[in-house]
Enzyme design. Structure first.
Site, PDB file in Angstrom:
ATOM      1  N   GLY A  38       0.983  -0.924  -0.023  1.00 33.05           N
ATOM      2  CA  GLY A  38      -0.038  -0.396  -0.005  1.00 33.05           C
ATOM      3  C   GLY A  38       0.831   1.456   0.079  1.00 33.05           C
ATOM      4  O   GLY A  38       2.438   1.537  -0.681  1.00 33.05           O
ATOM      5  N   HIS A  44       4.112   1.726  -8.390  1.00 30.25           N
ATOM      6  CA  HIS A  44       3.400   0.628  -7.784  1.00 30.25           C
ATOM      7  C   HIS A  44       2.456   0.560  -9.436  1.00 30.25           C
ATOM      8  O   HIS A  44       1.757  -0.368  -9.357  1.00 30.25           O
ATOM      9  CB  HIS A  44       2.669   0.685  -7.174  1.00 30.25           C
ATOM     10  CG  HIS A  44       3.118   1.151  -5.164  1.00 30.25           C
ATOM     11  ND1 HIS A  44       3.414   1.916  -5.022  1.00 30.25           N
ATOM     12  CD2 HIS A  44       4.068  -0.460  -4.758  1.00 30.25           C
ATOM     13  CE1 HIS A  44       4.240   0.768  -3.676  1.00 30.25           C
ATOM     14  NE2 HIS A  44       4.292   0.142  -4.015  1.00 30.25           N
TER      15      HIS A  44
END
Length: 319
Positions: A38, A44
């Site tokens: 996260g 990402h």
């Protein structure tokens, strides 16, 4: 599958996630997994986009895995923003999110932090099964964080069993992790293609990391010494002006120390198998760095970075 108005499915249990994936596979769709902890950044999201090129359906996981942290590390202050993460994943084209509350056996009265190494409850019903990759997990991050890859391999194995991906995409900023997971998949005959993608960097060269958000403004600038050192080594080894492994390590270490960073390691290893090297000319060589810089909240932030050095002789041999 690409309706912009469609809500992004978020699954919190292994059973629900697995059922959704199997429904996709029953329809003939190829599934890719992008495992994350996260606090997502563009690095990402580049993995999500790459996964979309390799599969019909992309699942991203969001889970801060306690078993890869030790009690003195930053599990409790690791940055988290799941709502923002979900919005970013939807915009990037992900098809589902796996966001479990825990991937370990819940012990009555003990929170998720009880699975952090050094805080384990030792309750007779607590989690006790782990996956290790004996040799590859020992150098580099395994030296100062001997618990780390046991936790990584265990949680990735669990994610593979739950999400049943055909492809799993990782970033090579965590170069050793990519090699360790690839070896684990090979050795355990897991039916997953492991893809490692190049490091994504900020405009000034700093490797993208969720932990960058914890750096003080001053430390953020000082940390640029890492990427400068890597660039110096790349250029010098490529043009033959730098031939000594010790010279590379001493120069990069010196840059970090001059900037006020605390070196964890500056190492040169065989880029393929993380074995020892005697020179820079015989093989592509991984230059890997880990160093601590001041955090804006408390303590320090541990940053890692790397590059693969290819001397003229090694490049000629490869061709």
């Amino acid at each position: 599958m690409s309706d912009e108005n469609q809500e992004l499915p978020v699954f919190t249990t292994a059973a629900d996630m697995r059922a959704w994936v199997r429904k996709q596979k029953k329809s003939g769709r190829k599934v890719a997994l992008v495992p994350t902890m996260g606090y997502l950044h563009d690095g990402h999201l580049s993995l999500v986009k790459a996964a979309l090129e390799r599969a019909d359906v992309v699942v991203a996981s969001i889970y801060v895995n306690p078993t890869q942290f030790a009690a003195h590390e930053d599990f409790d202050v690791y940055p988290r923003n799941p709502a923002d993460d979900r919005a970013k994943l939807k915009a990037a084209g992900a098809h589902a999110v796996f966001e479990p509350e825990s991937l370990y056996v819940a012990v009555p009265g003990a929170g998720e932090g009880s699975n952090v190494v050094g805080r384990e409850t030792q309750h007779p019903d607590s989690h006790e099964t782990y996956v290790t990759v004996e040799r590859l997990q020992k150098p580099l991050c395994g030296g100062s964080r001997p618990h780390f890859f046991r936790g990584v391999c265990t949680v990735v194995t669990k994610l593979f069993h739950i999400c049943e991906p055909d492809v799993a995409v990782f970033g090579r900023k965590d170069y050793q992790q990519w090699r360790v997971i690839s070896r684990m998949v090979r050795d355990l005959d897991l039916a997953v293609e492991v893809v490692g993608l190049p490091i994504c960097r900020e405009a000034d060269g700093l490797a993208m990391s969720s932990r960058n958000a914890r750096l003080s403004d001053e430390a953020r600038q000082k940390a640029l010494c890492i990427s400068r050192g890597l660039k110096w080594a790349e250029a010098g080894v490529a043009d033959g002006s730098v031939t000594s492994p010790e010279a590379v390590k001493e120069h990069v270490r010196g840059l970090i120390e001059e900037a006020g960073g605390k070196v964890d390691y500056v190492e040169l290893l065989n880029a393929d198998n993380l074995g020892a090297i005697s020179d820079l000319a015989s093989q592509p060589t991984l230059l890997a760095v880990a160093a601590h810089f001041a955090a804006k909240d408390r303590g320090t932030v541990r940053l890692i970075d790397n590059t693969v050095l290819t001397a003229p002789a090694a490049a000629a041999a490869a061709n």
